[in-house]
Design a protein around this motif. Structure first.
Motif, mmCIF file in Angstrom:
data_model
loop_
_atom_site.group_PDB
_atom_site.id
_atom_site.type_symbol
_atom_site.label_atom_id
_atom_site.label_comp_id
_atom_site.label_asym_id
_atom_site.label_seq_id
_atom_site.Cartn_x
_atom_site.Cartn_y
_atom_site.Cartn_z
ATOM 1 N N GLN A 81 0.799 -1.019 -0.038
ATOM 2 C CA GLN A 81 -0.182 0.082 -0.063
ATOM 3 C C GLN A 81 0.851 1.390 -0.120
ATOM 4 O O GLN A 81 0.572 2.242 -0.668
ATOM 5 C CB GLN A 81 -0.993 0.021 1.218
ATOM 6 C CG GLN A 81 -1.986 1.175 1.267
ATOM 7 C CD GLN A 81 -2.769 1.032 2.333
ATOM 8 O OE1 GLN A 81 -2.405 0.396 3.416
ATOM 9 N NE2 GLN A 81 -4.178 1.403 2.095
ATOM 10 N N TYR A 82 2.015 1.437 0.797
ATOM 11 C CA TYR A 82 2.870 2.343 0.892
ATOM 12 C C TYR A 82 3.544 2.412 -0.492
ATOM 13 O O TYR A 82 3.578 3.776 -1.010
ATOM 14 C CB TYR A 82 3.984 2.070 1.747
ATOM 15 C CG TYR A 82 3.672 2.518 3.155
ATOM 16 C CD1 TYR A 82 3.235 3.996 3.585
ATOM 17 C CD2 TYR A 82 3.250 1.836 4.158
ATOM 18 C CE1 TYR A 82 2.886 4.373 4.776
ATOM 19 C CE2 TYR A 82 3.036 2.347 5.541
ATOM 20 C CZ TYR A 82 2.618 3.564 5.694
ATOM 21 O OH TYR A 82 2.288 3.901 6.974
ATOM 22 N N VAL A 83 4.026 1.532 -1.103
ATOM 23 C CA VAL A 83 4.618 1.562 -2.446
ATOM 24 C C VAL A 83 3.715 2.212 -3.671
ATOM 25 O O VAL A 83 4.105 3.179 -4.270
ATOM 26 C CB VAL A 83 5.067 0.142 -2.976
ATOM 27 C CG1 VAL A 83 5.557 0.305 -4.360
ATOM 28 C CG2 VAL A 83 6.368 -0.149 -1.965
ATOM 29 N N SER A 169 12.550 4.315 0.162
ATOM 30 C CA SER A 169 13.004 3.014 -0.115
ATOM 31 C C SER A 169 13.525 2.236 1.038
ATOM 32 O O SER A 169 13.117 1.079 1.033
ATOM 33 C CB SER A 169 13.747 3.223 -1.350
ATOM 34 O OG SER A 169 13.411 3.761 -2.315
ATOM 35 N N ALA A 170 14.285 2.761 1.510
ATOM 36 C CA ALA A 170 14.760 2.104 3.015
ATOM 37 C C ALA A 170 13.820 1.770 3.641
ATOM 38 O O ALA A 170 13.868 0.212 4.367
ATOM 39 C CB ALA A 170 16.159 2.954 3.586
ATOM 40 N N LEU A 171 12.688 2.512 4.216
ATOM 41 C CA LEU A 171 11.890 2.235 4.992
ATOM 42 C C LEU A 171 10.736 1.305 4.665
ATOM 43 O O LEU A 171 10.296 0.071 5.281
ATOM 44 C CB LEU A 171 11.179 3.343 5.704
ATOM 45 C CG LEU A 171 11.928 4.212 6.379
ATOM 46 C CD1 LEU A 171 11.333 5.769 6.812
ATOM 47 C CD2 LEU A 171 12.491 3.564 7.664
ATOM 48 N N PRO A 187 10.337 -1.015 -5.161
ATOM 49 C CA PRO A 187 9.098 -1.478 -6.183
ATOM 50 C C PRO A 187 8.314 -0.095 -6.674
ATOM 51 O O PRO A 187 7.927 -0.051 -7.553
ATOM 52 C CB PRO A 187 8.216 -2.596 -5.607
ATOM 53 C CG PRO A 187 8.981 -3.135 -4.537
ATOM 54 C CD PRO A 187 10.085 -1.975 -4.181
ATOM 55 N N GLY A 188 8.573 0.653 -5.763
ATOM 56 C CA GLY A 188 7.632 1.976 -5.889
ATOM 57 C C GLY A 188 8.463 2.968 -6.827
ATOM 58 O O GLY A 188 7.957 4.066 -7.305
ATOM 59 N N ASP A 189 9.695 2.832 -6.856
ATOM 60 C CA ASP A 189 10.496 4.008 -7.694
ATOM 61 C C ASP A 189 10.178 3.831 -9.236
ATOM 62 O O ASP A 189 10.213 5.043 -10.026
ATOM 63 C CB ASP A 189 12.009 3.564 -7.407
ATOM 64 C CG ASP A 189 12.555 3.965 -6.228
ATOM 65 O OD1 ASP A 189 11.845 4.599 -5.377
ATOM 66 O OD2 ASP A 189 13.806 3.592 -5.925
#
Length: 207
Positions: A81-83, A169-171, A187-189
């Motif tokens: 969900q965050y991504v 990304s780290a979190l 994955p969200g980048d």
């Protein structure tokens, strides 16, 4: 040689040894803090007008206060969900940079809280704790938070969001804090950063 002279020499030797020991200890501690905090060491030093002792005291206190903090794991569904939310925010940047940065700032605050850092309503405390575990990646978060509350250009907001993506990304991917200098893409980048030059930037174009 008189006994008095021998005593004087012995005292001088002890004093010199003590000074050298303290000096080496200080330099060793300074090197350790520089390695741990990276750019954050320089920022803190500048904040204290070049006073290394004051900067090291502040950073040492951060470590004592938050060094033992254990990051909590994210459930897979929460991570996904965050991504997804971060990707949506990046897409919004073209049409509404300020809104996108404000939402990214709030998202990072919630994510950090979910990972076990101080709550999002305590930004300074949260940032301090993050600097101990993700020192290389807090600059973007700090700049993004400042941009939301000040007068920043669109390019400044874009740069802050690009930098803050490293912390996200780290979190979000549960990357170990110690590997912050070798960040892997989350994955969200989607291989792209917020851009003001068009909505359909080619994937993998970099920043």
């Amino acid at each position: 040689m008189s006994m008095f002279a021998i005593v004087v020499i012995a005292v001088v030797v002890v004093i010199v040894a003590a000074v050298l020991f303290i000096g080496f200890g200080r330099r060793g501690g300074e090197r350790g803090l520089k390695r741990r905090f990276g750019p954050e060491y320089g920022r803190t030093l500048a904040h204290h007008n070049g006073n290394a002792k004051a900067a090291e005291q502040e950073l040492g206190e951060r470590v004592r206060q938050y060094g033992s903090l254990k990051e909590q794991r994210l459930p897979p569904e929460a991570r996904e969900q965050y991504v997804a939310q971060w990707a949506q925010i990046q897409e919004q940047f073209v049409e509404s940079p300020y809104k996108a940065v404000a939402e990214a700032d709030a998202l990072l605050a919630r994510l950090a809280e979910d990972r076990g850092f101080p709550g999002r309503k305590q930004f300074d405390e949260q940032l301090t704790a993050l600097s101990v575990h993700h020192a290389d990646q807090v600059l973007g978060y700090r700049d993004m938070h400042t941009a939301v509350r000040g007068q920043s250009s669109t390019e400044e907001m874009r740069e802050a969001m690009v930098e803050a993506r490293g912390l996200f990304s780290a979190l979000a991917t549960e990357q170990a804090a110690d590997s912050g200098r070798h960040r892997t893409q989350s994955p969200g980048d989607h291989g792209q950063a917020p851009t003001t030059h068009g909505r359909h930037q080619a994937k993998g174009s970099g920043t």
